[in-house]
Design a protein around this motif. Structure first.
Motif, short mmCIF file in Angstrom:
data_model
loop_
_atom_site.label_atom_id
_atom_site.label_comp_id
_atom_site.label_asym_id
_atom_site.label_seq_id
_atom_site.Cartn_x
_atom_site.Cartn_y
_atom_site.Cartn_z
N ASP A 112 0.85 -1.21 -0.11
CA ASP A 112 0.13 -0.02 0.01
C ASP A 112 0.97 1.28 0.15
O ASP A 112 0.66 2.39 -0.63
CB ASP A 112 -1.04 0.13 1.17
CG ASP A 112 -2.13 -1.03 1.12
OD1 ASP A 112 -2.24 -1.18 -0.20
OD2 ASP A 112 -2.57 -1.52 2.12
N HIS A 113 2.10 1.17 0.68
CA HIS A 113 2.79 2.39 0.78
C HIS A 113 3.48 2.74 -0.39
O HIS A 113 3.44 3.71 -0.85
CB HIS A 113 3.88 2.20 1.92
CG HIS A 113 4.83 3.08 1.92
ND1 HIS A 113 4.76 4.30 2.53
CD2 HIS A 113 6.15 3.30 1.77
CE1 HIS A 113 5.68 5.10 2.60
NE2 HIS A 113 6.47 4.54 2.10
N ILE A 114 3.91 1.60 -1.19
CA ILE A 114 4.69 1.75 -2.44
C ILE A 114 3.52 2.45 -3.44
O ILE A 114 3.85 3.24 -4.06
CB ILE A 114 5.11 0.47 -2.85
CG1 ILE A 114 6.33 0.04 -1.88
CG2 ILE A 114 5.47 0.62 -4.46
CD1 ILE A 114 6.84 -1.06 -2.38
N GLY A 115 2.35 1.81 -3.36
CA GLY A 115 1.34 2.09 -4.30
C GLY A 115 0.89 3.51 -4.34
O GLY A 115 0.86 4.11 -5.30
N TYR A 175 3.41 5.49 -6.80
CA TYR A 175 2.47 5.27 -8.04
C TYR A 175 0.96 6.23 -8.09
O TYR A 175 0.39 6.35 -8.94
CB TYR A 175 2.11 3.90 -8.48
CG TYR A 175 3.31 2.96 -8.69
CD1 TYR A 175 3.44 2.91 -9.92
CD2 TYR A 175 4.07 2.44 -7.72
CE1 TYR A 175 4.80 2.39 -10.46
CE2 TYR A 175 5.05 1.56 -8.10
CZ TYR A 175 5.56 1.41 -9.32
OH TYR A 175 6.74 0.84 -9.73
N ARG A 176 0.76 6.69 -6.66
CA ARG A 176 -0.16 7.53 -6.43
C ARG A 176 -1.77 6.84 -7.04
O ARG A 176 -2.60 7.18 -7.39
CB ARG A 176 -0.25 9.02 -7.30
CG ARG A 176 1.04 9.77 -7.16
CD ARG A 176 0.83 10.29 -5.68
NE ARG A 176 1.68 11.63 -5.57
CZ ARG A 176 2.90 11.42 -5.01
NH1 ARG A 176 3.42 10.14 -4.51
NH2 ARG A 176 3.78 12.45 -4.77
N THR A 177 -1.49 5.55 -6.43
CA THR A 177 -2.60 4.67 -6.63
C THR A 177 -2.96 3.94 -5.77
O THR A 177 -2.40 2.89 -5.11
CB THR A 177 -2.09 3.61 -8.01
OG1 THR A 177 -1.65 4.37 -8.97
CG2 THR A 177 -3.44 2.66 -8.40
N PRO A 178 -4.10 3.99 -4.96
CA PRO A 178 -4.60 3.32 -3.62
C PRO A 178 -5.20 2.02 -4.25
O PRO A 178 -5.60 1.96 -5.26
CB PRO A 178 -5.73 4.24 -3.27
CG PRO A 178 -6.21 5.16 -4.32
CD PRO A 178 -5.18 5.28 -5.26
N ARG A 179 -5.26 1.12 -3.24
CA ARG A 179 -5.84 0.11 -3.49
C ARG A 179 -7.31 0.06 -3.76
O ARG A 179 -8.06 0.82 -3.08
CB ARG A 179 -5.60 -1.00 -2.29
CG ARG A 179 -5.89 -2.46 -2.54
CD ARG A 179 -5.81 -3.31 -1.29
NE ARG A 179 -4.14 -3.19 -0.62
CZ ARG A 179 -3.36 -4.28 -0.85
NH1 ARG A 179 -3.84 -5.38 -1.58
NH2 ARG A 179 -2.10 -4.18 -0.30
N ARG A 216 -0.77 -5.52 -7.20
CA ARG A 216 0.86 -5.30 -7.85
C ARG A 216 0.70 -5.07 -9.17
O ARG A 216 1.60 -4.16 -9.79
CB ARG A 216 1.27 -6.52 -7.28
CG ARG A 216 3.04 -6.33 -7.55
CD ARG A 216 3.62 -7.85 -7.26
NE ARG A 216 3.00 -8.53 -5.95
CZ ARG A 216 3.46 -8.46 -5.03
NH1 ARG A 216 4.17 -7.52 -4.66
NH2 ARG A 216 2.87 -9.15 -3.74
N GLN A 217 0.05 -5.79 -9.89
CA GLN A 217 0.10 -5.81 -11.37
C GLN A 217 -0.56 -4.37 -11.81
O GLN A 217 -0.18 -3.93 -12.94
CB GLN A 217 -0.76 -6.96 -11.94
CG GLN A 217 -0.11 -7.43 -13.31
CD GLN A 217 1.26 -8.22 -13.35
OE1 GLN A 217 1.83 -8.10 -12.27
NE2 GLN A 217 1.74 -8.37 -14.57
N PRO A 267 2.53 3.25 -14.67
CA PRO A 267 3.22 4.23 -15.57
C PRO A 267 2.57 4.36 -16.98
O PRO A 267 2.72 5.73 -17.56
CB PRO A 267 4.71 3.73 -15.51
CG PRO A 267 4.72 2.98 -14.28
CD PRO A 267 3.13 2.31 -14.05
N GLU A 268 1.88 3.54 -17.47
CA GLU A 268 1.21 3.72 -18.70
C GLU A 268 0.14 4.68 -18.57
O GLU A 268 -0.03 5.41 -19.67
CB GLU A 268 0.58 2.25 -19.11
CG GLU A 268 1.52 1.14 -19.24
CD GLU A 268 2.39 1.02 -20.60
OE1 GLU A 268 2.01 1.82 -21.52
OE2 GLU A 268 3.30 0.52 -20.65
N SER A 269 -0.53 4.89 -17.49
CA SER A 269 -1.37 5.98 -17.53
C SER A 269 -0.94 7.41 -17.47
O SER A 269 -1.80 8.28 -17.63
CB SER A 269 -2.21 5.75 -16.35
OG SER A 269 -1.55 6.05 -15.28
#
Length: 356
Positions: A97-100, A104-108, A129-130, A136-138
């Motif tokens: 969650d922390h990494i996301g 990545y500014r992407t929450p679960r 994770r996937q 980054p594609e977004s």
């Protein structure tokens, strides 16, 4: 002619930075060091006894060395875990969650919203994770195919799988984009219709995608199939246990979630447009079980969802040319189908196979 897939995080070389734990080597090193230092003490004081009992489990010094080596193994294991928690491929739970959120500014996503005192059901680690690997594609808006996958998956927790096709796959003419979604099990007809609208809104021209793209969203077509497998099992093995494990592996692979055969790690779903080969289903049933001598399948008969004979490189050779005409629906129908496993039947016969 294959679906876009992000980097396979199961192949990320975490092993390059995480050392393998080896209790026995630590213990052997400590015994050698202890013996060397004890002999130096004996040179100064010849009355000290020689070290000749270190390999005996009852020797107190041996027990002390084993305790020290065990603690070192635990410490190294904790360091390994901390290193894994810093990587997208290895992080779990709150570390992921922390990494996301931070990188990545992407929450679960919520799969099932909270109701009263019942907490929300969130997407599992591997699916999250996937999706983070797609994030980054977004950043290039919904132009690359990976961006369409990311935003469609992020539109709702009810989206199980997504595929995005364009002229490159021979299904339409640019600038049309056909986004295909597979809803989660249990959704009713009206809920599926609403889900299509939700994904279409998420990919709207005003909010996200390039002005020139004409995006349509549609539901994947379920392609039901059953599996009937017969196992040849060695004498002495428990047939019930062997068959249960084979059925579990078949279900893992055919659900579209198994990363690779034999590791028992489930990843995000990949079913839309997927070809499930009969030989791979048999290999999943076999796994690495030494008790299984041979696997034969009577169902499915052949591969599940194979591309038609007309879907070839030659048929797509003119993609992008002014006179290109999309392929017939019958030729590209496999791209819009999602194989859905029904029943799994596993039978067996015992064979007197030698272990040599």
């Amino acid at each position: 002619m294959t679906r876009f897939t992000p980097v396979d995080l199961s192949l990320y070389p975490i092993s390059d930075v995480v050392e393998a734990l080896d209790f026995e080597s630590y213990l052997a090193r400590d015994r050698a060091t202890f013996t060397e230092r004890w002999e130096l003490r004996r040179l100064a004081d010849p009355s000290l006894p020689p070290v000749d009992t270190l390999l005996l489990e009852s020797d107190p010094s041996s027990v002390v060395l084993e305790v020290g080596s065990y603690r070192e193994t635990l410490l190294r294991g904790r360091i390994n875990d901390r290193i894994r928690a810093l990587t997208l491929a290895g992080a779990l739970g709150r570390a992921l969650d922390h990494i996301g959120v931070t990188y990545y500014r992407t929450p679960r996503r919520e799969i099932v919203p909270a109701v009263g005192a019942t907490p929300a059901v969130m997407e599992d680690d591997e699916t999250y994770r996937q999706r983070l690997a797609l994030a980054p594609e977004s950043w290039s808006t919904a132009g690359p195919v990976g961006a369409y996958l990311f935003w469609a998956l992020s539109a709702s927790g009810d989206v199980l799988d997504v595929a995005a096709y364009s002229e490159d796959e021979g299904v339409c003419l640019a600038p049309r984009i056909r986004v295909v979604i597979l809803p989660r099990d249990g959704l009713s007809g009206p809920e599926k219709t609403a889900l299509v609208a939700t994904v279409k809104e998420a990919l709207s021209r005003v909010r996200l995608r390039p002005l020139g793209d004409l995006v349509t969203v549609e539901l994947a077509t379920d392609l039901p199939f059953n599996v009937v497998a017969n196992l040849k099992i060695r004498q002495g093995a428990s047939a019930d246990i062997v068959k249960a494990q084979a059925e579990r592996r078949i279900r893992q692979y055919c659900s579209g979630r198994l990363r690779w055969i034999g590791d028992d790690i489930e990843g995000p779903v990949w079913l839309i447009g997927r070809r499930l080969r009969q030989g791979t289903i048999a290999a999943a049933a076999l796994g690495t079980d030494a008790n299984v001598v041979e696997v034969s399948l009577t169902a499915p008969v052949g591969d599940v969802n194979p591309p038609p004979a007309g879907y070839t490189e030659a048929a797509l050779a003119d993609v992008g040319a002014p006179g290109f005409v999309p392929l017939a629906d019958a030729v590209t129908a496999h791209l819009f189908k999602a194989p859905r496993l029904g029943t799994v039947t596993v039978t067996h016969e015992v064979v007197a196979e030698s272990w040599s």
